[in-house]
Design a protein around this motif. Structure first.
Motif, PDB file in Angstrom:
ATOM      1  N   HIS A  35      23.855  40.112  54.500  1.00 20.69           N
ATOM      2  CA  HIS A  35      25.109  40.857  54.534  1.00 20.69           C
ATOM      3  C   HIS A  35      25.172  41.848  53.370  1.00 20.69           C
ATOM      4  N   VAL A  36      26.018  42.844  53.530  1.00 21.45           N
ATOM      5  CA  VAL A  36      26.511  43.656  52.411  1.00 21.45           C
ATOM      6  C   VAL A  36      28.029  43.584  52.500  1.00 21.45           C
ATOM      7  N   TRP A  37      28.653  42.906  51.531  1.00 28.78           N
ATOM      8  CA  TRP A  37      30.097  42.688  51.644  1.00 28.78           C
ATOM      9  C   TRP A  37      30.865  43.298  50.487  1.00 28.78           C
ATOM     10  N   ASP A  38      32.167  43.403  50.682  1.00 33.07           N
ATOM     11  CA  ASP A  38      33.087  43.902  49.652  1.00 33.07           C
ATOM     12  C   ASP A  38      34.261  42.939  49.557  1.00 33.07           C
ATOM     13  N   ALA A  39      34.205  42.064  48.545  1.00 30.10           N
ATOM     14  CA  ALA A  39      35.287  41.095  48.325  1.00 30.10           C
ATOM     15  C   ALA A  39      36.015  41.376  47.014  1.00 30.10           C
ATOM     16  N   ARG A  40      35.949  42.628  46.558  1.00 25.86           N
ATOM     17  CA  ARG A  40      36.641  42.984  45.321  1.00 25.86           C
ATOM     18  C   ARG A  40      38.157  42.828  45.480  1.00 25.86           C
ATOM     19  N   PRO A  41      38.853  42.553  44.382  1.00 27.67           N
ATOM     20  CA  PRO A  41      40.299  42.325  44.461  1.00 27.67           C
ATOM     21  C   PRO A  41      41.051  43.434  45.193  1.00 27.67           C
ATOM     22  N   GLN A  42      40.649  44.683  45.009  1.00 28.38           N
ATOM     23  CA  GLN A  42      41.367  45.789  45.639  1.00 28.38           C
ATOM     24  C   GLN A  42      41.185  45.826  47.154  1.00 28.38           C
ATOM     25  N   ASN A  43      40.199  45.099  47.665  1.00 27.94           N
ATOM     26  CA  ASN A  43      39.993  45.061  49.113  1.00 27.94           C
ATOM     27  C   ASN A  43      40.603  43.818  49.751  1.00 27.94           C
ATOM     28  N   THR A  50      35.274  30.146  48.206  1.00 27.77           N
ATOM     29  CA  THR A  50      34.453  29.124  48.851  1.00 27.77           C
ATOM     30  C   THR A  50      32.997  29.546  48.870  1.00 27.77           C
ATOM     31  N   PHE A  51      32.743  30.805  49.174  1.00 29.08           N
ATOM     32  CA  PHE A  51      31.376  31.325  49.148  1.00 29.08           C
ATOM     33  C   PHE A  51      30.759  31.181  47.756  1.00 29.08           C
ATOM     34  N   TYR A  52      31.531  31.549  46.748  1.00 28.82           N
ATOM     35  CA  TYR A  52      30.980  31.497  45.388  1.00 28.82           C
ATOM     36  C   TYR A  52      30.713  30.056  44.959  1.00 28.82           C
ATOM     37  N   GLY A  53      31.562  29.143  45.402  1.00 26.23           N
ATOM     38  CA  GLY A  53      31.321  27.730  45.128  1.00 26.23           C
ATOM     39  C   GLY A  53      29.992  27.268  45.717  1.00 26.23           C
ATOM     40  N   ALA A  54      29.685  27.732  46.935  1.00 26.52           N
ATOM     41  CA  ALA A  54      28.403  27.402  47.551  1.00 26.52           C
ATOM     42  C   ALA A  54      27.257  28.033  46.770  1.00 26.52           C
ATOM     43  N   HIS A  55      27.447  29.258  46.327  1.00 23.94           N
ATOM     44  CA  HIS A  55      26.419  29.950  45.534  1.00 23.94           C
ATOM     45  C   HIS A  55      26.081  29.157  44.269  1.00 23.94           C
ATOM     46  N   VAL A  56      27.090  28.746  43.546  1.00 22.62           N
ATOM     47  CA  VAL A  56      26.875  28.011  42.299  1.00 22.62           C
ATOM     48  C   VAL A  56      26.269  26.635  42.580  1.00 22.62           C
ATOM     49  N   GLY A  57      26.760  25.975  43.637  1.00 23.08           N
ATOM     50  CA  GLY A  57      26.305  24.627  43.923  1.00 23.08           C
ATOM     51  C   GLY A  57      24.888  24.539  44.450  1.00 23.08           C
ATOM     52  N   LEU A  58      24.416  25.586  45.119  1.00 16.04           N
ATOM     53  CA  LEU A  58      23.115  25.532  45.770  1.00 16.04           C
ATOM     54  C   LEU A  58      22.017  26.291  45.030  1.00 16.04           C
ATOM     55  N   THR A  59      22.387  27.244  44.198  1.00 18.57           N
ATOM     56  CA  THR A  59      21.422  28.131  43.561  1.00 18.57           C
ATOM     57  C   THR A  59      20.930  27.557  42.235  1.00 18.57           C
ATOM     58  N   PRO A  60      19.632  27.628  41.953  1.00 23.51           N
ATOM     59  CA  PRO A  60      19.143  27.220  40.634  1.00 23.51           C
ATOM     60  C   PRO A  60      19.883  27.956  39.524  1.00 23.51           C
ATOM     61  N   ARG A  85      29.593  40.468  40.114  1.00 20.24           N
ATOM     62  CA  ARG A  85      28.501  40.959  40.948  1.00 20.24           C
ATOM     63  C   ARG A  85      28.530  40.303  42.317  1.00 20.24           C
ATOM     64  N   PHE A  86      28.927  39.039  42.380  1.00 19.70           N
ATOM     65  CA  PHE A  86      28.991  38.332  43.657  1.00 19.70           C
ATOM     66  C   PHE A  86      30.021  38.985  44.579  1.00 19.70           C
ATOM     67  N   ASP A  87      31.140  39.433  44.030  1.00 19.80           N
ATOM     68  CA  ASP A  87      32.177  40.063  44.842  1.00 19.80           C
ATOM     69  C   ASP A  87      31.703  41.364  45.470  1.00 19.80           C
ATOM     70  N   TYR A  88      30.868  42.110  44.737  1.00 14.69           N
ATOM     71  CA  TYR A  88      30.389  43.386  45.270  1.00 14.69           C
ATOM     72  C   TYR A  88      29.099  43.785  44.564  1.00 14.69           C
ATOM     73  N   TYR A  89      28.022  43.867  45.326  1.00 19.32           N
ATOM     74  CA  TYR A  89      26.716  44.205  44.773  1.00 19.32           C
ATOM     75  C   TYR A  89      26.164  45.501  45.344  1.00 19.32           C
ATOM     76  N   ILE A 107      25.145  34.833  49.580  1.00 18.06           N
ATOM     77  CA  ILE A 107      25.523  33.515  49.082  1.00 18.06           C
ATOM     78  C   ILE A 107      24.348  32.936  48.299  1.00 18.06           C
ATOM     79  N   THR A 108      23.156  33.085  48.843  1.00 18.23           N
ATOM     80  CA  THR A 108      21.937  32.795  48.104  1.00 18.23           C
ATOM     81  C   THR A 108      20.959  33.930  48.360  1.00 18.23           C
ATOM     82  N   SER A 109      19.968  34.079  47.512  1.00 15.29           N
ATOM     83  CA  SER A 109      18.987  35.151  47.631  1.00 15.29           C
ATOM     84  C   SER A 109      17.665  34.598  48.148  1.00 15.29           C
ATOM     85  N   PRO A 110      16.916  35.409  48.894  1.00 17.06           N
ATOM     86  CA  PRO A 110      15.704  34.890  49.533  1.00 17.06           C
ATOM     87  C   PRO A 110      14.584  34.512  48.572  1.00 17.06           C
ATOM     88  N   GLN A 111      14.516  35.131  47.410  1.00 15.54           N
ATOM     89  CA  GLN A 111      13.358  34.945  46.541  1.00 15.54           C
ATOM     90  C   GLN A 111      13.065  33.479  46.245  1.00 15.54           C
TER      91      GLN A 111
END
Length: 333
Positions: A18-26, A38-48, A57-61, A275-279
């Motif tokens: 995905h390419v998403w925009d979850a910034r506060p202004q949106n 919820t997405f960010y919680g999954a990111h932190v919980g699953l990512t090394p 950066r998670f809100d908009y990259y 939510i997670t990166s492929p690398q």
């Protein structure tokens, strides 16, 4: 591509990005915040820990950030973009086809851009689907059955207003239907992601391919038995693959079930970027092996040939991607 220590080259397609925009202004309302929370919680919980992003950066990259993560650092030869609009929560939409197209504009040969539809939109939605197809010429769409739409908080694929959209896809030549059937995300409703409507449409539209993103997780058993009887149902491994670090035994059990019931030819790698990166997922997947007991349960060992299929060759077949012979599974016999 990914290159093993032995020099084997692995063709990689991330079939869920995905390419998403979850910034506060949106954000239209507080649900726009709780959804991305919820997405960010999954990111932190699953990512090394050393691969985690900060929240901003998670809100908009943006498209350039996605290109770096997917194509430069992430080993991906191609990425399949799956839009999710969520206009009830986000002013300009969360992850629209237009926003995903900004990545395709940068890398037209590396991005497979998909469309979407919401069958509750009636004739207006059918007209929009055809309009988007004429503009983007996609051969896949994404359905998000728990998306809110006014007073409606989800729908079933058995609802009578769904079939005309699939007929339209058939008419336009859109063959790949991605359907989110996985965990809920606040404030969406759990039962609206129930996987037990997949067999109904798979049987009714045998010439279409139904890619069940997240393999129905946590309803893996239901998905396995449905996919086992429906040859046009595929498992999208986004989120399933993300458990390889934090819950390796859980990941092994899921993969064992999927290989036993569905087989290695209908499973598609996906990172669920961003939510997670492929690398890091690809690195760990290439290193991953079943223990003896789990391998026996799976029936199919995680050989290099099987990993090649899952990481890219299966998705390439669905999307008509020509893969050079050096990447083919037959090259490693």
């Amino acid at each position: 591509m990914y290159v093993t220590e032995a020099g084997d080259e692995i063709f990689v397609i991330d079939s869920h990005a995905h390419v998403w925009d979850a910034r506060p202004q949106n954000r239209r309302n507080h649900y726009g915040q709780t959804f991305i929370d919820t997405f960010y919680g999954a990111h932190v919980g699953l990512t090394p820990a050393n691969r985690r992003w900060d929240r901003e950066r998670f809100d908009y990259y943006g498209a350039q950030g996605a290109a770096t993560d997917l194509f430069e650092d992430g080993y991906c030869d191609l990425a399949v973009m799956l839009p999710v609009y969520l206009r009830d929560f986000y002013v300009n939409g969360f992850n629209t086809t237009e926003l995903c197209s900004t990545l395709k504009d940068l890398f037209p040969d590396k991005v497979i851009l998909n469309g979407r539809f919401d069958p509750r939109d009636g004739q207006m939605g059918l007209d929009k689907l055809e309009e988007d197809f004429e503009k983007f010429r996609f051969n896949g769409v994404k359905l998000y059955t728990a998306e809110w739409n006014g007073v409606s908080r989800g729908y079933s694929l058995k609802d009578p207003f769904v079939a005309p959209y699939l007929e339209k896809c058939r008419k336009l030549g859109i063959r790949n239907i991605h359907i989110h059937k996985g965990p809920t995300t606040h404030p969406l409703d759990y039962d609206a992601f129930d996987v037990r409507d997949i067999d109904y449409i798979a049987t009714s539209f045998p010439d279409l391919n139904f890619i069940v993103d997240h393999c129905g997780l946590p309803r893996i058993d239901d998905f396995c038995f449905i996919a086992g009887q429906e040859p046009n149902v595929y498992g999208g491994l986004a989120l399933v693959a993300s458990y390889i670090h934090a819950r390796p035994k859980y990941f092994a059990n899921m993969m064992s079930d999927l290989l036993f019931f569905v087989g290695p030819d209908r499973l598609l790698f996906g990172s669920d970027y961003a939510i997670t990166s492929p690398q890091w997922i690809i690195e760990k997947f290439m290193e991953f092996e079943f223990d003896e007991e789990t391998a026996q349960e799976a029936g199919t060992p995680l050989t290099l040939e099987v990993k090649r299929k899952i990481l890219g060759l299966n998705a390439a077949k669905l999307y008509g991607v020509a893969v050079p012979s050096r990447f083919q599974a037959s090259a490693v016999q």
